[in-house]
Design a protein around this motif. Structure first.
Motif, PDB file in Angstrom:
ATOM      1  N   PHE A   1       0.826  -1.207   0.000  1.00 35.74           N
ATOM      2  CA  PHE A   1       0.000   0.000   0.000  1.00 35.74           C
ATOM      3  C   PHE A   1       0.865   1.264   0.000  1.00 35.74           C
ATOM      4  O   PHE A   1       0.406   2.316  -0.414  1.00 35.74           O
ATOM      5  CB  PHE A   1      -0.964  -0.004   1.189  1.00 35.74           C
ATOM      6  CG  PHE A   1      -2.170  -0.876   0.962  1.00 35.74           C
ATOM      7  CD1 PHE A   1      -3.121  -0.531   0.005  1.00 35.74           C
ATOM      8  CD2 PHE A   1      -2.359  -2.042   1.691  1.00 35.74           C
ATOM      9  CE1 PHE A   1      -4.227  -1.332  -0.229  1.00 35.74           C
ATOM     10  CE2 PHE A   1      -3.468  -2.847   1.466  1.00 35.74           C
ATOM     11  CZ  PHE A   1      -4.396  -2.492   0.504  1.00 35.74           C
TER      12      PHE A   1
ATOM     13  N   THR B   1      -5.054  -6.206  -2.937  1.00 34.72           N
ATOM     14  CA  THR B   1      -5.550  -7.333  -3.742  1.00 34.72           C
ATOM     15  C   THR B   1      -5.446  -6.919  -5.217  1.00 34.72           C
ATOM     16  O   THR B   1      -5.265  -5.729  -5.521  1.00 34.72           O
ATOM     17  CB  THR B   1      -7.020  -7.634  -3.382  1.00 34.72           C
ATOM     18  OG1 THR B   1      -7.803  -6.485  -3.735  1.00 34.72           O
ATOM     19  CG2 THR B   1      -7.194  -7.932  -1.908  1.00 34.72           C
TER      20      THR B   1
ATOM     21  N   GLN C   1      -7.506  -3.998  -6.229  1.00 36.80           N
ATOM     22  CA  GLN C   1      -7.002  -2.760  -5.617  1.00 36.80           C
ATOM     23  C   GLN C   1      -5.771  -2.260  -6.383  1.00 36.80           C
ATOM     24  O   GLN C   1      -5.647  -1.063  -6.655  1.00 36.80           O
ATOM     25  CB  GLN C   1      -6.683  -2.998  -4.134  1.00 36.80           C
ATOM     26  CG  GLN C   1      -7.953  -3.212  -3.313  1.00 36.80           C
ATOM     27  CD  GLN C   1      -7.722  -3.846  -1.959  1.00 36.80           C
ATOM     28  OE1 GLN C   1      -6.597  -4.109  -1.550  1.00 36.80           O
ATOM     29  NE2 GLN C   1      -8.808  -4.118  -1.247  1.00 36.80           N
TER      30      GLN C   1
ATOM     31  N   GLN D   1     -16.101  -9.541  -8.531  1.00 38.92           N
ATOM     32  CA  GLN D   1     -17.075 -10.125  -7.608  1.00 38.92           C
ATOM     33  C   GLN D   1     -16.765  -9.696  -6.177  1.00 38.92           C
ATOM     34  O   GLN D   1     -15.658  -9.219  -5.896  1.00 38.92           O
ATOM     35  CB  GLN D   1     -17.048 -11.647  -7.725  1.00 38.92           C
ATOM     36  CG  GLN D   1     -15.706 -12.236  -7.347  1.00 38.92           C
ATOM     37  CD  GLN D   1     -15.613 -13.721  -7.651  1.00 38.92           C
ATOM     38  OE1 GLN D   1     -15.033 -14.141  -8.633  1.00 38.92           O
ATOM     39  NE2 GLN D   1     -16.190 -14.526  -6.781  1.00 38.92           N
ATOM     40  N   THR D   2     -17.740  -9.896  -5.294  1.00 40.82           N
ATOM     41  CA  THR D   2     -17.466  -9.582  -3.886  1.00 40.82           C
ATOM     42  C   THR D   2     -16.457 -10.592  -3.361  1.00 40.82           C
ATOM     43  O   THR D   2     -16.354 -11.703  -3.868  1.00 40.82           O
ATOM     44  CB  THR D   2     -18.736  -9.662  -3.016  1.00 40.82           C
ATOM     45  OG1 THR D   2     -19.276 -10.962  -3.156  1.00 40.82           O
ATOM     46  CG2 THR D   2     -19.756  -8.640  -3.434  1.00 40.82           C
ATOM     47  N   GLY D   3     -15.704 -10.165  -2.381  1.00 40.29           N
ATOM     48  CA  GLY D   3     -14.669 -11.048  -1.849  1.00 40.29           C
ATOM     49  C   GLY D   3     -13.301 -10.746  -2.441  1.00 40.29           C
ATOM     50  O   GLY D   3     -12.295 -11.279  -2.009  1.00 40.29           O
ATOM     51  N   THR D   4     -13.270  -9.879  -3.458  1.00 46.68           N
ATOM     52  CA  THR D   4     -11.999  -9.551  -4.105  1.00 46.68           C
ATOM     53  C   THR D   4     -11.329  -8.331  -3.459  1.00 46.68           C
ATOM     54  O   THR D   4     -10.216  -7.974  -3.830  1.00 46.68           O
ATOM     55  CB  THR D   4     -12.221  -9.214  -5.591  1.00 46.68           C
ATOM     56  OG1 THR D   4     -13.220  -8.184  -5.670  1.00 46.68           O
ATOM     57  CG2 THR D   4     -12.689 -10.418  -6.388  1.00 46.68           C
ATOM     58  N   GLY D   5     -12.029  -7.679  -2.539  1.00 46.49           N
ATOM     59  CA  GLY D   5     -11.501  -6.447  -1.948  1.00 46.49           C
ATOM     60  C   GLY D   5     -11.933  -5.223  -2.741  1.00 46.49           C
ATOM     61  O   GLY D   5     -11.323  -4.163  -2.679  1.00 46.49           O
ATOM     62  N   LYS D   6     -13.057  -5.354  -3.476  1.00 50.46           N
ATOM     63  CA  LYS D   6     -13.492  -4.259  -4.359  1.00 50.46           C
ATOM     64  C   LYS D   6     -13.913  -3.014  -3.579  1.00 50.46           C
ATOM     65  O   LYS D   6     -13.758  -1.903  -4.069  1.00 50.46           O
ATOM     66  CB  LYS D   6     -14.609  -4.730  -5.294  1.00 50.46           C
ATOM     67  CG  LYS D   6     -15.913  -5.011  -4.567  1.00 50.46           C
ATOM     68  CD  LYS D   6     -16.975  -5.499  -5.527  1.00 50.46           C
ATOM     69  CE  LYS D   6     -18.224  -5.909  -4.801  1.00 50.46           C
ATOM     70  NZ  LYS D   6     -18.945  -4.852  -4.092  1.00 50.46           N
TER      71      LYS D   6
ATOM     72  N   ALA E   1     -12.667  -1.675  -0.761  1.00 56.56           N
ATOM     73  CA  ALA E   1     -11.502  -0.843  -0.442  1.00 56.56           C
ATOM     74  C   ALA E   1     -10.860  -0.303  -1.723  1.00 56.56           C
ATOM     75  O   ALA E   1     -10.226   0.751  -1.693  1.00 56.56           O
ATOM     76  CB  ALA E   1     -10.490  -1.647   0.366  1.00 56.56           C
TER      77      ALA E   1
ATOM     78  N   ASP F   1     -20.505  -9.119   4.058  1.00 55.52           N
ATOM     79  CA  ASP F   1     -19.145  -9.546   4.340  1.00 55.52           C
ATOM     80  C   ASP F   1     -19.065 -10.059   5.769  1.00 55.52           C
ATOM     81  O   ASP F   1     -19.114  -9.291   6.707  1.00 55.52           O
ATOM     82  CB  ASP F   1     -18.221  -8.346   4.136  1.00 55.52           C
ATOM     83  CG  ASP F   1     -16.799  -8.700   4.463  1.00 55.52           C
ATOM     84  OD1 ASP F   1     -16.442  -9.869   4.260  1.00 55.52           O
ATOM     85  OD2 ASP F   1     -16.071  -7.812   4.923  1.00 55.52           O
TER      86      ASP F   1
ATOM     87  N   GLU G   1     -16.790 -12.641   8.139  1.00 57.80           N
ATOM     88  CA  GLU G   1     -15.548 -13.411   8.179  1.00 57.80           C
ATOM     89  C   GLU G   1     -15.822 -14.849   8.608  1.00 57.80           C
ATOM     90  O   GLU G   1     -16.732 -15.110   9.384  1.00 57.80           O
ATOM     91  CB  GLU G   1     -14.602 -12.803   9.218  1.00 57.80           C
ATOM     92  CG  GLU G   1     -14.191 -11.388   8.926  1.00 57.80           C
ATOM     93  CD  GLU G   1     -12.982 -11.317   8.033  1.00 57.80           C
ATOM     94  OE1 GLU G   1     -12.071 -12.141   8.217  1.00 57.80           O
ATOM     95  OE2 GLU G   1     -12.963 -10.443   7.150  1.00 57.80           O
TER      96      GLU G   1
ATOM     97  N   ARG H   1     -13.409 -16.119   2.288  1.00 53.27           N
ATOM     98  CA  ARG H   1     -13.136 -14.720   1.984  1.00 53.27           C
ATOM     99  C   ARG H   1     -11.749 -14.339   2.462  1.00 53.27           C
ATOM    100  O   ARG H   1     -11.234 -14.891   3.413  1.00 53.27           O
ATOM    101  CB  ARG H   1     -14.192 -13.832   2.635  1.00 53.27           C
ATOM    102  CG  ARG H   1     -15.510 -14.024   1.911  1.00 53.27           C
ATOM    103  CD  ARG H   1     -16.622 -13.317   2.594  1.00 53.27           C
ATOM    104  NE  ARG H   1     -16.674 -11.890   2.305  1.00 53.27           N
ATOM    105  CZ  ARG H   1     -17.031 -11.359   1.163  1.00 53.27           C
ATOM    106  NH1 ARG H   1     -17.283 -12.122   0.137  1.00 53.27           N
ATOM    107  NH2 ARG H   1     -17.114 -10.060   1.028  1.00 53.27           N
TER     108      ARG H   1
HETATM  109  P1  AMP Z   1     -14.997  -6.989  -0.566  1.00 55.96           P
HETATM  110  O1  AMP Z   1     -14.693  -7.708  -1.856  1.00 55.96           O
HETATM  111  O2  AMP Z   1     -14.827  -5.539  -0.689  1.00 55.96           O
HETATM  112  O3  AMP Z   1     -16.348  -7.401  -0.040  1.00 55.96           O
HETATM  113  O4  AMP Z   1     -13.896  -7.454   0.521  1.00 55.96           O
HETATM  114  C1  AMP Z   1     -13.770  -8.765   0.994  1.00 55.96           C
HETATM  115  C2  AMP Z   1     -13.010  -8.853   2.308  1.00 55.96           C
HETATM  116  O5  AMP Z   1     -11.623  -8.657   2.106  1.00 55.96           O
HETATM  117  C3  AMP Z   1     -13.402  -7.827   3.366  1.00 55.96           C
HETATM  118  O6  AMP Z   1     -13.451  -8.507   4.608  1.00 55.96           O
HETATM  119  C4  AMP Z   1     -12.280  -6.835   3.405  1.00 55.96           C
HETATM  120  O7  AMP Z   1     -12.170  -6.235   4.677  1.00 55.96           O
HETATM  121  C5  AMP Z   1     -11.103  -7.731   3.070  1.00 55.96           C
HETATM  122  N1  AMP Z   1     -10.015  -7.013   2.385  1.00 55.96           N
HETATM  123  C6  AMP Z   1     -10.130  -6.079   1.431  1.00 55.96           C
HETATM  124  N2  AMP Z   1      -8.910  -5.690   1.018  1.00 55.96           N
HETATM  125  C7  AMP Z   1      -8.010  -6.378   1.721  1.00 55.96           C
HETATM  126  C8  AMP Z   1      -6.578  -6.401   1.748  1.00 55.96           C
HETATM  127  N3  AMP Z   1      -5.853  -5.649   0.928  1.00 55.96           N
HETATM  128  N4  AMP Z   1      -5.974  -7.228   2.609  1.00 55.96           N
HETATM  129  C9  AMP Z   1      -6.722  -8.028   3.424  1.00 55.96           C
HETATM  130  N5  AMP Z   1      -8.068  -8.053   3.463  1.00 55.96           N
HETATM  131  C10 AMP Z   1      -8.708  -7.241   2.615  1.00 55.96           C
END
Ligand code: AMP
Length: 418
Positions: free
Chosen positions: A3, A25, A28, A46-51, A53, A309, A311, A337
Motif C-alpha cells: 500500500f 488485492t 485494488q 465479484q465480492t470477496g476480491t476487496g473491491k 476498499a 461480508d 468473516e 473470503r
Molecule cells: P470486498 O470484496 O470488498 O467485499 O472485501 C472482501 C473482504 O476482504 C473484506 O473482509 C475486506 O475487509 C477484506 N479485504 C479487502 N482488502 C483487503 C486487503 N488488501 N488485505 C486483506 N483483506 C482485505
C-alpha cells in the motif's frame, strides 16, 4: 506491491494498519491508481476480491486532500441493498478512522429516528453518502440534499441494482448531480444492460476485469445429486457430520428459507432465517449474532449472496441450484473470503441438472458429485447434456462420481482451474 506504493496520506495508512491490510488485492492494485488519477472506471469484480476498499481508499485519500469547506457531500455511493450500504459505511469507519471523514448510510425500512438521523448527518456535512436508490430519491424530493460539491459517484454492484429495477431511479439521481464528476461503476457481470448504462453515464472510462467466472481460491466445491425428498436428510447429515463453524444455507425463495429454518430448529440445530419480510432491526440483530458466531447457521435467499461480508464462514450449502449461474459464484463467495478456506456444497435434484451444467460452464470446470451418505437411498443420476449459455461455449464434461465425504479442507483439485 504494498500500500505504500500508492503514497496514501499517513492518516489513511494508519487506518490500513489498524484494519490489518498489508498487501493490495489484484482489483485494488489495478483500480486505485486509476481512481486516484480521476479516471472514470468500469470494474468487473465479484465480492470477496476487496473491491470495496479498491474504491474507498483512493476516494478517502482525495477527500483528505480537499479543503474542508469543499468536502460536503463529496462522494455518493449507490448500492442495491441496505445491508451493503451499512457494510460499506463500516469499512469507511475502519479505513477512515484517523481521517475525521464522516459518512452516512441512507436506506429505507428504518424507523422515523433513522430518517431524522440521516437528514441531520447530511445537513451537518457528511462527506460520503452511501444510499439505496429508492430512499435517496425520497430525500432528493424533500430537498434534503445538496450535490453542488459532489466530485465522485460510485455505483456498487450495478448489475444487482439493475436486476432490482433501479435503472430509471439511477438515471433520475444522476440528473441531480454535477456533470463534472468522476464516475466509477462496479459490477460482477458485464451484461449488455450494464454496458448500456456505462455508456450513458461514464465519460471515456477505463475498464478492469477481475475474472468473475471463478470462485475465490480456497473454496472446496462439491455437489450431491438428490431428489427433493432426500435433501433435508442430506442437509442434516452434512451439518451434523462434522464441525463447521458457521454455515449459510441458501434457499431459492423466502418461503423455502423459512421452512428450512423451522426444520433445522426441529432437528435441534440452531439457525435463523434471513429474508426481506423481517424488520430492519431484526435483520441487523440476526447478522450481528451470525457475525459474533453465537448463531451458527443462517438460512436465506440471494439477499445474502451479495455484498454481505462476514468473516470465517466455513460452509455454504445451496439447497437449490441457483437459476442465475452468477448467483452461484456470489453464494459460494460467502465462504473462503480474504484468503481463508471454505466448502461450498450444492444439492442438485433431477430437474436442476441443466442449471448446474450452466454453472459448470461458467466456472469452466466440473464439480465433483459425491454419492449420498448411506441410508438416504439412491439419488438421481446425472443426465444433463452440456448446454450453451450466454456465459460460455459448449464444453463437454466427463461427469463422474466419487466416494469423498464433504470436507472443509481445500484440495488442489478443487481449486479453480486456469
Ligand atoms: P470486498 O470484496 O470488498 O467485499 O472485501 C472482501 C473482504 O476482504 C473484506 O473482509 C475486506 O475487509 C477484506 N479485504 C479487502 N482488502 C483487503 C486487503 N488488501 N488485505 C486483506 N483483506 C482485505
Amino acid at each position: 506491491m504494498t500500500f505504500h506504493d500508492f503514497n496514501f496520506d499517513s492518516k489513511l495508512t494508519e487506518g490500513l494498519d489498524a484494519m490489518g491490510f498489508s498487501k493490495p488485492t489484484p482489483i485494488q492494485e489495478q483500480a486505485i491508481p486509476l481512481v486516484l488519477k480521476g479516471k472514470d472506471l468500469i470494474a468487473c469484480a465479484q465480492t470477496g476480491t476487496g473491491k470495496t476498499a479498491a474504491f474507498l481508499l483512493p476516494i478517502l485519500h482525495k477527500i483528505i486532500n480537499t479543503p474542508e469547506k469543499q468536502r460536503r457531500l463529496n462522494t455518493l455511493i449507490l448500492t442495491p441493498t441496505r445491508e451493503l450500504a451499512i457494510q460499506i459505511d463500516q469499512q469507511i469507519e475502519g479505513l477512515g478512522y484517523f481521517t475525521g471523514i464522516s459518512s452516512i448510510p441512507i436506506y429505507g425500512g428504518g424507523d422515523g429516528a433513522a430518517w431524522v438521523q440521516q437528514k441531520r448527518a447530511l445537513e451537518q456535512g457528511a462527506e460520503i453518502a452511501i444510499a439505496t436508490p429508492g430512499r435517496l430519491i425520497a430525500l432528493i424530493q424533500m430537498g434534503a440534499l445538496n450535490f453542488k460539491q459532489l466530485q465522485h459517484l460510485i455505483l456498487d454492484e450495478a448489475d444487482r441494482m439493475l436486476d432490482m429495477g433501479f435503472y430509471d431511479d439511477i438515471l433520475r439521481i444522476i440528473k441531480h448531480l454535477p456533470v463534472q464528476r468522476q464516475t466509477v461503476l462496479f459490477s460482477a457481470t458485464m451484461a449488455p444492460k450494464i454496458r448500456a448504462l456505462a455508456k450513458t453515464i461514464l465519460h471515456e472510462p477505463e475498464q478492469i476485469t477481475i475474472s468473475i467466472s471463478k470462485p475465490a481460491e480456497g473454496v472446496t466445491q462439491q455437489a450431491y445429486l438428490a431428489f427433493d425428498t432426500q435433501k433435508m436428510a442430506l442437509l442434516k447429515e452434512i451439518l451434523t457430520g462434522q464441525t463447521w463453524g458457521t454455515a449459510i444455507i441458501f434457499a431459492s425463495t423466502k418461503e423455502m428459507a423459512k421452512k428450512l429454518d423451522i426444520e433445522l430448529n426441529r432437528m435441534g440445530l440452531l439457525s435463523k432465517a434471513f429474508h426481506s419480510d423481517l424488520e430492519q432491526k431484526e435483520r441487523e440483530e440476526i447478522l450481528r449474532e451470525f457475525r459474533s458466531k453465537s448463531l451458527p447457521i443462517l438460512v436465506g435467499t440471494d439477499i445474502i449472496s451479495r455484498g454481505i461480508d462476514i468473516e470465517g464462514i466455513s460452509l455454504v450449502v445451496n439447497f437449490n441450484v441457483p437459476s442465475d449461474p452468477a448467483d452461484y459464484i456470489h453464494r459460494v463467495g460467502r465462504t473462503a473470503r480474504a484468503e481463508t478456506t471454505g466448502t461450498a456444497i450444492t444439492f442438485i435434484n433431477d430437474k436442476e441438472q441443466r442449471k448446474f451444467m450452466a454453472i459448470e460452464e461458467l466456472i469452466g470446470r466440473e464439480i465433483e458429485k459425491s454419492p449420498l451418505p448411506a441410508g438416504l437411498g439412491e439419488g438421481p443420476s446425472y443426465t444433463a447434456k452440456p448446454v450453451s449459455n450466454s456465459y460460455g461455449k459448449k464444453k463437454p464434461f466427463a461427469h463422474k462420481r466419487s466416494n469423498n465425504k464433504p470436507s472443509n479442507k481445500p484440495r488442489n483439485s478443487d481449486k479453480p482451474q486456469g
